[in-house]
Each structure stands twice: as C-alpha cells, then as structure tokens.
Scaffold this active site. Structure first.
Site, PDB file in Angstrom:
ATOM      1  CB  VAL A 145      38.116  57.472   9.658  1.00 16.56           C
ATOM      2  CG1 VAL A 145      39.018  55.799   9.942  1.00 16.56           C
ATOM      3  CG2 VAL A 145      37.254  57.499   8.943  1.00 16.56           C
TER       4      VAL A 145
ATOM      5  CB  ALA B  72      49.648  41.308  16.986  1.00 17.36           C
TER       6      ALA B  72
ATOM      7  CB  ILE C 193      32.432  54.806   7.384  1.00 18.34           C
ATOM      8  CG1 ILE C 193      34.169  53.957   6.722  1.00 18.34           C
ATOM      9  CG2 ILE C 193      32.652  55.787   8.422  1.00 18.34           C
ATOM     10  CD1 ILE C 193      35.564  55.556   6.439  1.00 18.34           C
TER      11      ILE C 193
ATOM     12  CD  GLU D 170     -16.991  -2.349  -9.725  1.00 19.56           C
ATOM     13  OE1 GLU D 170     -17.123  -3.326  -8.850  1.00 19.56           O
ATOM     14  OE2 GLU D 170     -15.709  -2.268 -10.103  1.00 19.56           O
ATOM     15  CG  LEU D 171     -21.438   3.058  -5.789  1.00 19.88           C
ATOM     16  CD1 LEU D 171     -20.485   4.203  -5.498  1.00 19.88           C
ATOM     17  CD2 LEU D 171     -22.430   2.916  -5.780  1.00 19.88           C
ATOM     18  CG  LEU D 172     -14.798   0.184  -5.499  1.00 16.78           C
ATOM     19  CD1 LEU D 172     -13.181   0.628  -5.543  1.00 16.78           C
ATOM     20  CD2 LEU D 172     -15.448  -1.331  -7.045  1.00 16.78           C
TER      21      LEU D 172
ATOM     22  CG  HIS E 182      43.748  50.909  12.667  1.00 18.78           C
ATOM     23  ND1 HIS E 182      42.937  51.111  11.308  1.00 18.78           N
ATOM     24  CD2 HIS E 182      45.170  51.759  12.147  1.00 18.78           C
ATOM     25  CE1 HIS E 182      43.660  51.338  10.726  1.00 18.78           C
ATOM     26  NE2 HIS E 182      45.193  52.043  10.671  1.00 18.78           N
TER      27      HIS E 182
ATOM     28  CG  ASN F 198     -18.718  14.965  -2.893  1.00 18.89           C
ATOM     29  OD1 ASN F 198     -18.858  14.945  -1.148  1.00 18.89           O
ATOM     30  ND2 ASN F 198     -18.616  14.415  -3.315  1.00 18.89           N
TER      31      ASN F 198
ATOM     32  CG  ASN G 171      37.336  49.456  14.451  1.00 21.75           C
ATOM     33  OD1 ASN G 171      37.644  48.399  13.877  1.00 21.75           O
ATOM     34  ND2 ASN G 171      38.727  50.322  14.607  1.00 21.75           N
TER      35      ASN G 171
END
Length: 1081
Positions: free
Chosen positions: A1019, A1048, A967, A255-257, A984, A293, A982
């Site tokens: 190292v 420590a 490393i 239906e077209l409202l 150790h 559209n 660093n």
C-alpha cells in the site's frame, strides 16, 4: 392559418408562465422551445451468478437514478415493449420477467426469473435491485392489482389500477359503465343464469348473437354465433361447461354489429388522452377471415378506413369520455386504454375495452412511435400528456404476421426448432418472439402463437409484402399463418378517390403537424422584448422592454452552404440549426450588436416532418445558446424543385446596439494594436464544396474512419461539428469597451474577413505558430494539395473570431476569453505599405504540417503532450477512473481530458458503490459508468475479476484510482503493473495509509502535500510520478489541511495523468520511473 406551399410559423401569446418556462429573467415567450437534454446513463454491472447485468439511468424528469426498467410478461407484446424501451438513450438495459427466447440476452434486453405473481416479492426485488420503472404487458396482473401494490411499496409501475382495469376484467362492469356515461356501444344484457341468457337471446328485438365471458379469458372469451341456437350453446359452454373457467361465471350477450372492426388505443394520464394511430387485428385463423377465432393472427397500422375526422370523433366520444368518466367515478385511468370498435353506419361503437396494449397490435404500433417510449411513459405517469404528446412516424405503414404452431388454437406440439430469424432482420424486418424458448442454444416453440414478423414500409402493400417475405425466410415446420393481413385496407385504398392537393406533392396536414411540433420548441428562447400573437402576419419585438435607450438595429442573413449535403447524406440534421444560427449571430456581433431575434426559412420538395422538426429543434436550441428569440419562420414545400431527401436553409438575425457602442471603432484602431484569435470548432460552415472535392479525390466516404479528429470518429461526424456561437462569450467583453473591432472568420477565410473591420491604411500580421490548428485543416492542405493562400482565403484555419485590442488591454481580454474558450494573441496591426498584401500569415505551412496545441504556459503543453506531429492524428490513451464517493478528483481529471491538447480520454468511470455523486459527475460529462458493488461478491478475487472484465470491455489502457476505497489484489495489480495510478494525501513515503492529515499534524511537520504514484502490491509504495507540497499552518485542523491538500490534488493528478498518458513517464522494469526526452520543439 398556414398555407399549403408556404407554411409560416407565427407567435402564440401565453398569459401565464411558470418560472421554469422563462429563460433567465426574461418574461415574454415564443411558441417553440428547445428539446430537453437527454439523460446521461449509468450502468450497474454485477457478475455474481444470482443477479443479471442491470443498468441505472438518470431520470431527466426527477434528476434521480432510475436504475432499471422491468417489463412484466412473456409474449410478443412484451418483446416489442422491451425492444422499444431499449432504444431509449436513457436506458442501458431492460429486464423482462419471465420473457422468452427473444428477450434473453439480446443487447440491452435480458430475462429475469423474479416472481411477478407475488407482488410483495416483486416489490422487494425492485427495491433491492434499484428497478426504477415497471411496465406491465398483460391484463391478468393489472386486474390482480400489481400497479396498486407496487405503487404502495414505492415502486413506479405503468398501467391502470385494479379498479380501473375492470374496464377489461369485467365485461358487465364495462357495459354498465358505458351505459352510465353515454359511450356508444352495442345493446346488451348481463346474466349469471344461463337460462335467462338464452331467453334474452331468443326474445331480443335485435340479433343478440355475441356471447362474451365477462371475466378475463386471454382474448378468446368471445363467440360470434351465426344463429340463436349457436348463441345459446355458447352460453352453456361458458357457464355450465366452464369453457373459460371462472371468467364465465357472468356472461354478456350483445347485439351483433355490422361494419369494419378497428382498434383505437391511446395513452391516458388520468385526465388527457393521446390517441395512437388506428390499427386492425385479424382474429380468424385463415385467409379471408375464415376458420376459428384466435388471440390474433396479425395486424396492420394505420387503418385508412379511419380518417382524421373519424379519429377525432372517436377521441372525443369514446376515449376522452371514458377517461373523464373514470375520473368522475373516483378511479383515474392511467396507462394504455384500448378500445375495440365497430365502424357501423350509425357511427363507431365500442365492442370492448382492454386495459393494456393489444397483441398483436402492439407489434405494429410501437415500431411507428417516433418518440422515446420511456419518456412517453414518464409523461403519462406524471400527467404531462397535454404538453408532451407522443410523435409518430408519418407516411409509413406497419404489418405484423403471426406464425402459430400447427394445431393452434387447439392442441399443438412444443419444442419445434425455429431457424432463419437472423435472415429476417437482414431483410429489414423485425421478429418479435411470443411462445419461444431456448433449448441447447436453439430457439424452439413453446406456445400457440410463437412469433410475429413485423415490417415497416412506405405503403401498406409494401409492408405486407415485406412481412410475408420475412415469414417465408423463417424455418418453422408446420407453422400456421395468414398471407392477407390488411386486405380490408388494401381494398379500401383501391377504391376510386378524387385528386387532392396532397396528390400534387403538397401535404397541408404535414405542414400543420410540423407547426404543432415546433411551437413548444421555441418557448425556451423567449427573452425580454419578444411578444407576438399566434396567426399574425409578423412577429413583434419591443426594444424598450429589452432595455435599449438609443439603439441601432443590425441585421444579418446567411445559410450553411453545402454542409447541407453532408448532413443529408449522413442523416444527421439536428446540428445544422446551430450552424445556421451561428453564421447569422456571429455576423451581427461584428457590429457590437446583441442578437435579439431570429427567423428561419426551410424549403424542400417533400416535407419530412421529422427531419424538419429536427432541424428547427436545433435552431431553437441554438437560439437559446445565442440569447435570441426564435420569432418565427417559413416552411416551403415545393414539389419538383428539390430532389427527394433534399432541403435548403436560410436564417435571418436582427440585433441592436446602443449608438455609442457600435463596432468597429475605426478611429481608435491604430498601428501596434494586437489581434486575439478565438478558437473555431473546425471548418464551421464555409468551404464545404472544396472539402467535398478533396474527399472525392481521397476516395473517402462520410462513413469512413476520419484521418483527422478524435479516435473513433467518422469523416461525417468530424465535418458536421457545429459552428461555434460566440455571442454569450463575447458580448460582455465587447460591452466593456476594450475591443475596438471584431471579425467573424466566415466565407473568405482569414484573408478577406479581418480587413473588413480595419482602416484601409493598416495591414494584418498573423503568426500561425501562435494558435492551434485543428487536424482537419492539415489533412485538407496535404490531401488536396491546397496552397497557403487557398487555405487562408477559404477556411478559418482554427480561428472563428479575431478581436482587435490595444496592447494595454490584451492580457486582460485574453484572460477573460480563456476562462471559457481557447484563445491566443495571434498577431498585430502594422502600417500597410503601398502594394503590400492586407493580410500576411507567417509560419502557416510549418504549422499545418505540425498542427497541434499552441504554447499557453500550461503544464501539459510544456511537457510535450500527446500531439507531436499533428499531420497525422495521435490516438488518445483510454483511461478508466475508479471511485467510491463524490469524485472531486474525478472532476479534475474529466476537465483535463476535455482539453483539446490532452493525451487522455476517460472512457469509463467505475464505482464500487451505487448512487454516489461521482457517477453523476461522469454521466453529466457524457462518460459511461459501471457500478461493481463489492458487497455482492464473496471474495476480493471475484470482485477484482469483475473490475478486470469491465476494464477489458472498454479497452482501457490506464487506470486512475480517485478516492477508490478498496485494496486491490496482487493479481490485479500485477496484471496492470505500470498502468495503475493512485493519489495519496501526503508526501510519500511519509504518512502512508489512512488519516494522513492526522498523522502529519501529530508528527508536527511543517510541510504536507499529495503524491501521485504507480500502484504496487504494498500500500502507498509505488514509484512516485508527481508531488505537490502544501504548507502546514499554525491553526490547521485535519479538515482545513485536508481542504488545501485536496486543491493540490486537483492540480497534481491531472498533470500526472498527462505525463503517463503522453508517454513522457513510464514505469521501468526495475520499478523506477523512466522519463522520455521531450521531442516537441
């Protein structure tokens, strides 16, 4: 009820509480709760060519790492979804697949080439790359079951299941569903035979002129015919000529409202719905709703045609009823539900359902969303909408205008270059891309609807004007667009309407909304003794339930002075709540009282709900910090009394103390008692009128870089540092009986506040060299030419509280304080001579000119630190920490860098492994993180190159390796020579390499330990900065020795960091340590 002018906030009685709602062991509650903490962030970086730059984000709901967010789609809707998600502080980056030119490397947003049509491939991609959430934009993948497949694979995905998506994917299913559940819609018929459809059109006793392809047709499968012949032709086009392909195998004739068409969307968690503001799309191509559209040429939000009453009707009769029906049929609907409605004379009726955000509605909805979209999605997926409803911007309108290619919706040319996009953003509007692509660095068109220009302004007219101005600034030859978006609403608004209370400047709805927003904010402040009913005229507090036997009530009230002006100018309102609570609570503490409950007063000319909620949210959070309940408050909206944007605050605190514990104990205070000062955070909340005057003289704005405070802070940020709340720190100490008096250093400074708690015959002797004076006070003294008396009568000068204790108790109390806060013995009491000043502050001028850390015997201060002459702030050394695992040494470094006296600032933590505990430690400390996964690189050189780029990105000056199990190449070590530290677990040069503890035990040494050294190419061979010895015990195992060495390390590494960061130690050109003489006296 809450009156319009004065909106009181009352209590609500809750019958049931889960443990997570209770603060500590306290039971009763209050209707405002503290906003939960924002999640910290972790970013995963990979510079390998195959994978883009992607983040990890700590998920506050689960406590896990939601690494990445992926948005599926390529249109304007997906751009705005990504744009809004990227605003979340919990998200570092958003991937869009496939995306468009607007989502290609735009800040946090970048495109991904992963296939989204093959759900198995997509699921594996999400797992491999730690995608924590997928957000689906378009309807096709939803109908194809993307949510079902990803969820089954363990990948969270936002949107409805394929079954639930039938509401959009099948118009015939949708119409039958609405019929079953009594949801208002147009009369209809569903057909698989075109002849039957045409017969229905010609014989229906209503205008059956709307023809829809039942399946998905990209928003274009609806024809509104002008007569029966045109409707029948549409049926033939769809079913016989297959105009929309398989989507037209079934048609629905409706239906077209007649009426106004609107879009009402909501979030649905499967049980509850949370409506969004109503919007209106414009489908026709040309102004005046003429032409063919389209998928949509523009939208605006909110629609004034939909009143609050009508929106509530739509919520109940359409949205909630739909979600209830889906749940009843065994298909819970979780995601965004879009109802296209016609506002007919008989009421709203559903035209269609969509199972996702509309496009272009999304471009006007999300800019009006105040809440964090990421949090809203998580709440929706976790069934929390009822308790955590999204918050929307009020008194603002959004308009978006679509710019389409010439020829759209028919055939059109691609590859047209588009310019002027940055100019649109400079005008305060936003461009959302749809059919765009990048070609040779330029943005070009690649679709029909190419982009949208969105503007948010206080009124619809202003928003439309701004959007149209933005469109005019875009260089897009032949572009098609409308200039009348929102014309229905503007006509509606121009109709005559009678005056309302809101027209006078008082917004009752805004006041009620504020109350609704802040009710949950107070729940976390509940404590024993707090119990009241919503809507009562007063709040109640039960002293017996709080454990008091013979109490005396203590009350205090205060404001935050002209610190308000700075907060309002900076647009930073949340921390004022802590200032307000602190000023009142710290006063009540001076009587030895425990703060029990708090009330606030917020007054303004025009109520800005978001600002007010921010302030009250800060008050609630501060009440939780203080241990008192937020029992209620008052909001006063008084047009004409305050200028726009201005408001005022007042707070009221009531506490209690047992009669025998009341302070000050004047009879016990004696000559020779010592004074312990507790550090302030800065100016706190007094003296800001003078501060503002000094800023004016110095020609500094609040956005200027601060000539005081930490590097990178603005003047406004330093000045808005919130006042410290001392209740949780001091109450246990006050209750111990060791403190004879406590003075809150508030208005009146040191000179006027300490004597308030002393017998008249005693005088105060303070030594300013004994405590740390924050740099802001030194700057005020120098720039304002303020005398010593003016400084001490106006400001706290670094002491927020002063305790009076006996010499016998002083060290014990000091240790208790220093476990949590900076504190010092700052002076003593003496007999007051006739005519003498009650307070004398010695060494103040010298201390102001040389403001810095006070001696405390700690390693850093003994070695000078980085502060030196604090009359000008010293820059901290920017530090990166590289980790691979739990980060226990990292934690020690973080705690050291947090000290006000530290010379180091940790700006980034980098891990070569994702998801490790160290990343969480950094995130919880507010430190940015990066993951550079070594497994993704073909060589060490490529890996190190990425590390180097991240270090450069953050402007790093010093790097600490804290359990970093890779490393580094010689190239990187040479570049960062003298800047790599660093640690150790041995006393180098003994026991280099791995298994140092095992080597030590096998060698039979009696002393082991740890070494902090500069990194060299060999190292564990760099110059040694610091060592700490650890004895080897008879029964030691590798584990027990390692545990003690680790302790420590937690001392040695922070100490070495400070030595290097302060410049006290550096690596000489000959590779040996060079010590700088200590310049600090």
């Amino acid at each position: 009820m809450h009156s319009a002018v004065n909106t009181p906030r009352k209590l609500k009685k809750i019958s049931k509480l889960s443990p997570k709602n209770i603060v500590g062991s306290r039971k009763s509650l209050h209707p405002r709760s503290v906003r939960r903490l924002r999640a910290e962030e972790t970013v995963v970086l990979n510079w390998a060519p195959a994978i883009s730059c992607v983040p990890q984000t700590l998920n506050t709901h689960t406590g896990t790492m939601a690494e990445r967010v992926l948005v599926v789609g390529s249109g304007g809707r997906e751009h705005v979804l990504a744009w809004k998600l990227a605003q979340s502080p919990q998200i570092q980056q958003v991937l869009v697949a496939p995306g468009n030119a607007g989502t290609a490397n735009c800040g946090k947003i970048s495109n991904s080439e992963v296939s989204v049509s093959n759900h198995a491939i997509l699921a594996q991609f999400c797992k491999d790359h730690h995608v924590g959430l997928v957000v689906v934009g378009p309807e096709v993948p939803l109908a194809a079951g993307i949510v079902d497949d990803l969820t089954a694979a363990g990948v969270p995905c936002f949107g409805p299941s394929a079954k639930a998506a039938q509401l959009e994917a099948s118009k015939s299913f949708s119409k039958a569903f609405m019929e079953r559940h009594g949801i208002p819609t147009a009369r209809y018929g569903s057909f698989t035979d075109p002849q039957e459809a045409c017969s229905y059109i010609r014989t229906a006793d209503f205008p059956a002129l709307v023809v829809k392809a039942s399946g998905l047709a990209a928003g274009k499968g609806v024809i509104v015919a002008k007569d029966a012949d045109e409707a029948c032709q549409a049926v033939m086009d769809i079913m016989k000529d297959r105009a929309f392909g398989s989507a037209g195998e079934t048609v629905v004739v409706e239906e077209l409202l007649e009426g106004e068409e609107v879009s009402c969307l909501c979030f649905s968690d499967g049980s509850s719905v949370s409506p969004m503001p109503p919007a209106q799309d414009h489908k026709r191509l040309q102004d005046g709703d003429l032409g063919p559209n389209t998928g949509g040429m523009g939208a605006y939000c909110p629609t004034p045609q939909v009143s609050q009453e009508l929106l509530q009707q739509i919520r109940e009769s359409v949205l909630q009823k739909t979600v209830d029906g889906m749940k009843e049929e065994g298909t819970p609907y979780v995601g965004v539900l879009y109802a296209g409605l016609m506002l007919t004379k008989q009421g709203p009726k559903v035209l269609e359902f969509n199972c996702r955000f509309g496009d272009p509605e999304c471009q006007v909805l999300l800019p009006l969303l105040k809440s964090d979209l990421y949090e809203v999605i998580l709440n929706t997926m976790n069934s929390k909408l009822a308790s955590s409803a999204p918050v929307w911007h009020q008194d603002s309108s959004a308009v978006t205008v679509v710019m389409a290619s010439a020829g759209y919706p028919g055939s059109y040319k691609k590859g047209v270059e588009i310019t002027g996009l940055s100019q649109v953003q400079e005008m305060g509007s936003q461009v959302f891309h749809a059919g765009t692509a990048l070609k040779d660095g330029a943005v070009v068109s690649s679709g029909g609807r190419v982009l949208t220009v969105t503007a948010v302004r206080p009124s619809l007219e202003a928003a439309l004007q701004a959007a149209n101005q933005g469109v005019a600034a875009v260089g897009f030859p032949g572009a098609v667009y409308r200039r009348d978006i929102g014309h229905h609403a503007i006509a509606h608004l121009n109709q005559h309407r009678g005056l309302t209370y809101k027209d006078s400047g008082v917004d009752i709805a805004a006041g009620n909304k504020l109350v609704d927003m802040i009710k949950p904010l107070a729940k976390a402040t509940s404590r024993a003794g707090c119990n009241a009913e919503l809507g009562g005229f007063a709040g109640l507090f039960d002293l017996k339930a709080a454990g008091f036997v013979d109490p005396i009530l203590v009350s205090g009230t205060d404001g935050v002075g002209t610190k308000l002006k700075i907060a309002q100018a900076c647009g930073q309102h949340g921390d004022l709540g802590q200032d307000l609570v602190a000023m009142c609570v710290n006063d009540v503490l001076a009587q030895g009282a425990e703060p029990l409950f708090f009330l606030d007063y917020f007054s303004c000319g025009t109520l800005d709900v978001e600002v007010a909620a921010s302030v009250v949210g800060g008050i609630a959070k501060a009440c939780e910090m203080a241990g008192c309940a937020l029992l209620g408050g008052e909001t006063a909206e008084m047009p004409g009394v305050y200028a726009p944007g201005e408001y005022d605050l007042a707070g009221f605190c009531v506490g209690a103390v047992e009669r025998g514990a009341l302070l000050p104990r004047l009879g016990d205070i004696a000559e020779g008692d010592l004074l312990i000062g507790v550090a302030s955070s800065g100016i706190h909340s007094n003296g800001f009128s003078l501060v503002r005057k000094v800023l004016e003289r110095a020609n500094l704005s609040y956005s200027s870089p601060a000539p005081f405070g930490r590097s990178g802070q603005t003047v406004g940020e330093v000045l808005l540092t919130p006042t410290k709340i001392y209740s949780r720190l001091l109450l246990p100490i006050l209750r111990s009986g060791a403190v004879k008096a406590y003075a809150h250093i508030t208005g009146g400074g040191l000179l006027e506040n300490i004597p308030r708690v002393l017998p008249q015959e005693l005088a105060v002797d303070l030594d300013a060299s004994r405590w740390s004076i924050p740099p802001v006070f030194s700057w005020l003294h120098k720039e304002g030419g303020l005398s010593e008396e003016e400084m001490t009568r106006t400001f706290n000068c670094g002491l927020g509280a002063v305790l009076v204790v006996s010499p016998l108790d002083a060290q014990r109390v000091l240790r208790q304080l220093q476990a949590h806060e900076e504190a010092w013995i700052v002076g003593s009491l003496a007999h007051k001579q006739t005519g003498a000043e009650p307070v004398v502050v010695r060494n103040l001028k010298h201390s102001l000119l040389n403001a810095g850390p006070a001696p405390s015997g700690e390693f850093v201060e003994q070695n000078g630190g980085c502060h030196g002459d604090r009359s000008t702030p010293q820059k901290r050394t920017r530090v990166a920490v590289l980790i691979s695992g739990s980060g226990t040494n990292l934690q020690a470094l973080i705690e050291q860098a947090k000290r006000p006296s530290s010379c180091a600032e940790i700006v980034v933590v980098i891990s070569n492994r994702p998801g490790v505990q160290g990343l969480k430690r950094a995130s919880l400390a507010g430190i940015q993180t990066r993951v550079v996964d070594h497994k993704l690189y073909g060589s060490r050189a490529e890996f190190d190159g990425t590390i180097d780029r991240v270090l450069e990105e953050f402007g790093v000056e010093l790097v600490c390796l804290a359990g970093f199990m890779r490393i580094l190449t010689g190239t990187l070590v040479k570049k960062w020579n003298g800047k790599l530290l660093n640690i150790h677990p041995s006393l180098l040069p003994s026991f280099k390499g791995v298994n140092a503890q095992k080597q030590a035990l096998q060698a039979g040494v009696r002393v082991a330990g740890c070494t902090v050294h500069f990194v060299a190419e060999e190292v564990d061979a760099g110059a040694i900065i610091a060592q700490e010895a650890v004895p080897v015990l008879g029964g030691d195992t590798e584990e027990s020795l390692a545990d003690r060495i680790r302790e420590a390390e937690h001392r040695a590494f922070p100490a070495a960091l400070e030595l290097v960061a302060s410049g006290a130690v550096r690596l000489g050109e000959d590779g040996h340590i060079t010590w700088k003489s200590n310049s600090q006296g």
